[in-house]
Scaffold this active site. Structure first.
Site, mmCIF file in Angstrom:
data_model
loop_
_atom_site.group_PDB
_atom_site.id
_atom_site.type_symbol
_atom_site.label_atom_id
_atom_site.label_comp_id
_atom_site.label_asym_id
_atom_site.label_seq_id
_atom_site.Cartn_x
_atom_site.Cartn_y
_atom_site.Cartn_z
ATOM 1 N N HIS A 1 0.812 -1.217 0.000
ATOM 2 C CA HIS A 1 0.000 0.000 0.000
ATOM 3 C C HIS A 1 0.844 1.265 0.000
ATOM 4 O O HIS A 1 0.330 2.353 -0.260
ATOM 5 C CB HIS A 1 -0.991 -0.011 1.167
ATOM 6 C CG HIS A 1 -0.382 0.212 2.510
ATOM 7 N ND1 HIS A 1 -0.291 -0.767 3.467
ATOM 8 C CD2 HIS A 1 0.163 1.313 3.081
ATOM 9 C CE1 HIS A 1 0.274 -0.283 4.552
ATOM 10 N NE2 HIS A 1 0.560 0.987 4.347
ATOM 11 N N ASP B 1 -0.330 -7.845 1.884
ATOM 12 C CA ASP B 1 0.084 -6.446 1.686
ATOM 13 C C ASP B 1 1.611 -6.374 1.730
ATOM 14 O O ASP B 1 2.205 -5.848 2.665
ATOM 15 C CB ASP B 1 -0.542 -5.575 2.781
ATOM 16 C CG ASP B 1 -0.252 -4.095 2.597
ATOM 17 O OD1 ASP B 1 0.266 -3.713 1.530
ATOM 18 O OD2 ASP B 1 -0.526 -3.326 3.541
ATOM 19 N N SER C 1 4.128 1.387 9.063
ATOM 20 C CA SER C 1 3.769 0.306 8.148
ATOM 21 C C SER C 1 5.022 -0.166 7.414
ATOM 22 O O SER C 1 5.836 0.635 6.969
ATOM 23 C CB SER C 1 2.736 0.798 7.130
ATOM 24 O OG SER C 1 1.527 1.140 7.765
#
Length: 651
Positions: A419, A510, A602
């Protein structure tokens, strides 16, 4: 030492400071989370570091010696947050809040400190075990310049997630008091509110406000030769912390007095410095604990807890700790000379011999700082954990987007989140406003597609020609004109490298892989652990959360436990990993943890207490309004990433 042993020793140096003063219009509690107001007077409290004479095992810092000498004070001292006493300064000092060598409180204002009964043995005879209040006086208010500069360096960088104007200093509950003010006194509060607003949006004022301390004199606290406290050497990320403070103290002093909180050092400022002036702490504290002493795992004094730096309108806050070294070096030689000059108004001029003694004290303190910096190995975190921290990198896409990444091998293969490269993924709309077709797929079909992509990766790709094989799998939807840069942190040195995209997952995982185009230094690769941790296991999160690339800050660390392991029946996805047996086993697909994860973390790493990677950080849970919940987050376990590690050569 166990936390209970540290706490037992720490309580001798912990106190609660209380101030009671006239407040007929009920304005003194502004920006305080709690207070008592009765009969025209207001009572506030905070925690404090308590130092009887001779309590420090090393030479006392020149700052405290000069301040005490300026007032002719020979007893003990207590250090606390200046925000406790600032509302009760005389008008001319309150309107221009700054450090004061001779602060003056409003008439009829009283200061005292609550101490443990062990300390009362130095004052009175008796067997009572109850804490007791001791009268105190305000000696000075000190701006800890080095710590303020560290905060300012964060607030003034455009790389901050939220921008400096949205940051404030204080507890989230403090805003409630402004709504409780009666209509009749709103006009008298207007100037105070304007000053508070200016303080909140002006970075330099905000930084000074967050790091200003008050020095209190406690005359009845005499010297004790039995209990001494050592000062902790230079703290590092991951070091254990214990705070002894009094949350909501005045609401029920003997219930909340000297409560315990534990945590760890999240980051040290300035970045790369041998001795830090400010710590970012991963620790849960409550209003009223500002001013509390902070100790390491050997019950050595680390510094003083301050009010948190927090983001307005969100649950994000950064707990701050001013290090003891920052406090001791708060004033330069010129300021110390100024204190001596100012003391002439209160005391007779000192003779040459006493000045020589003070000069020797300064030299002794500097010498002890140098010695302690060279004898800190017994306090350090395990080498395996330190290596894992070194494997986390900062990934920047273009000039605006950034996240974290993990070094998989010494050839420069980096694991991060998909992402970051394709932000419209996972239920979001694309730049064209179209729903991403792949992410809208569910069930067996998506998992089969993902598995095929990973298997083709394993069989056909190498570091040298990754971008030549399976071309449709790479950079799909990613704008190539955006440059990808990766920052490697090695102590004081930070190195930026260009990187190219190797793989972007198109299935439910992801994940994405980047390849450094040139590896000029030796890399520290992460070591994976494919055995899934159990619920309740201790874990650490390491990532570049909250503050951006321009801050120069290294990765931050937070600690917590695995609170939940999300599993699905193996029959639904037995093909995801060749090492799994597809009988009755349920396979972990997501780890839920309580370690704090902030925006930017992240792609960071979830590691166990042995320094091995157990998961890849992917996301946080959010409130209905979109506010991030830092301590409710999710990671992909390593056993779901086995194909990625096989390709990297890590298995």
């Amino acid at each position: 030492m166990e936390p209970r042993e540290i706490a037992a020793a720490a309580r001798s140096f912990s106190a609660m400071a209380r101030i009671v003063g006239p407040d007929p219009k009920a304005v003194k509690m502004r920006r305080h989370a709690f207070h008592l107001h009765q009969s025209g007077s207001t009572t506030l409290s905070a925690s404090a570091v308590l130092l009887p004479p001779g309590a420090l095992a090393e030479p006392p810092p020149p700052l405290l010696g000069r301040v005490c000498a300026a007032h002719g004070h020979t007893g003990g001292v207590a250090l606390t947050s200046a925000s406790l006493v600032e509302p009760f300064l005389v008008a001319e000092q309150r309107d221009s809040a700054s450090e004061e060598l001779q602060p003056r409180l409003l008439p009829e204002t009283c200061l005292d400190v609550l101490v443990e009964h062990e300390e009362l043995g130095n004052i009175i005879d008796g067997d009572s075990g109850a804490p007791q209040w001791l009268s105190a006086q305000l000696l000075a208010m000190v701006d800890v310049a080095a710590s303020a500069e560290s905060i300012l360096s964060l607030l003034t960088h455009d790389g901050s997630v939220f921008g400096s104007s949205s940051w404030d200093v204080g507890w989230p509950l403090a805003d409630v008091n402004q709504k409780q003010v009666e209509n009749g006194v709103r006009s008298s509060l207007e100037s105070n509110r304007k000053n508070a607003y200016a303080e909140s949006i002006e970075p330099s004022m905000l930084a000074k406000s967050a790091t200003r301390i008050a020095i209190l004199g406690v005359s009845s606290l005499t010297s004790s030769n039995e209990i001494h406290i050592n000062v902790s050497p230079a703290p590092q990320r991951g070091d254990s912390l214990l705070v002894v403070g009094s949350p909501f103290g005045i609401l029920s002093p003997f219930h909340f007095f000297n409560s315990i909180s534990v945590g760890a050092v999240a980051n040290c400022l300035p970045p790369g410095a041998v001795r830090s002036s400010l710590l970012m702490a991963d620790i849960h504290c409550l209003p009223g604990m500002e001013g509390a002493p902070v100790f390491d795992k050997n019950s050595c004094l680390v510094g003083m807890l301050m009010k948190p730096l927090r983001q307005r309108g969100s649950s994000i806050q950064v707990q701050l700790v001013i290090t003891w070294d920052g406090i001791c070096t708060a004033w330069s030689s010129n300021k110390l000379e100024g204190i001596e000059q100012a003391s002439n108004d209160l005391l007779d001029d000192k003779n040459a011999d006493s000045k020589m003694v003070e000069s020797c004290a300064m030299d002794n303190y500097r010498r002890s700082v140098s010695i302690s910096a060279n004898h800190h190995n017994q306090y350090r975190i395990p080498a395996s954990l330190k290596e894992a921290i070194s494997s986390v990198v900062l990934v920047k896409v273009g000039d605006t987007s950034w996240a974290s990444g993990i070094v998989l091998n010494k050839n420069g293969l980096i694991l991060t989140n998909a992402h970051l490269l394709e932000p419209w993924r996972f239920g979001r709309t694309s730049p064209l406003g179209l729903q991403n077709e792949i992410t809208s797929l569910t069930g067996e079909h998506v998992r089969e597609v993902e598995n095929k992509l990973l298997q083709s990766q394993e069989c056909k790709m190498s570091n040298q020609d990754a971008v030549k094989h399976e071309a449709p799998l790479f950079n799909l939807g990613f704008k190539r004109e955006k440059r990808i840069s990766v920052r490697l942190d090695h102590g004081k040195r930070q190195t930026w490298c260009s990187a190219s995209v190797v793989f972007i997952s198109k299935g439910p995982l992801d994940v994405a892989l980047l390849q450094l185009e040139m590896v000029a230094i030796e890399l520290c690769a992460i070591r994976p652990e494919f055995i899934c941790p159990t619920a309740g296991s201790s874990v650490y999160v390491v990532g570049h959360g909250l503050l951006g690339p321009r801050s120069g800050l290294c990765s931050s660390l937070s600690s917590g436990v695995v609170s939940k392991i999300v599993k699905i029946p193996s029959a639904q996805h037995s093909h995801l990993s060749s090492s799994l047996e597809a009988e009755t086993m349920d396979t972990p697909v997501m780890l839920q943890t309580t370690a704090a994860v902030h925006p930017g973390a992240s792609g960071g790493v979830l590691i166990n207490s042995h320094g091995r990677m157990v998961g890849l950080i992917t996301s946080n849970a959010k409130h209905g309004g979109g506010t991030t919940i830092p301590r409710l987050n999710f990671s992909i376990p390593c056993n779901s990433l086995e194909m990625v590690f096989k390709y990297s050569g890590a298995t």
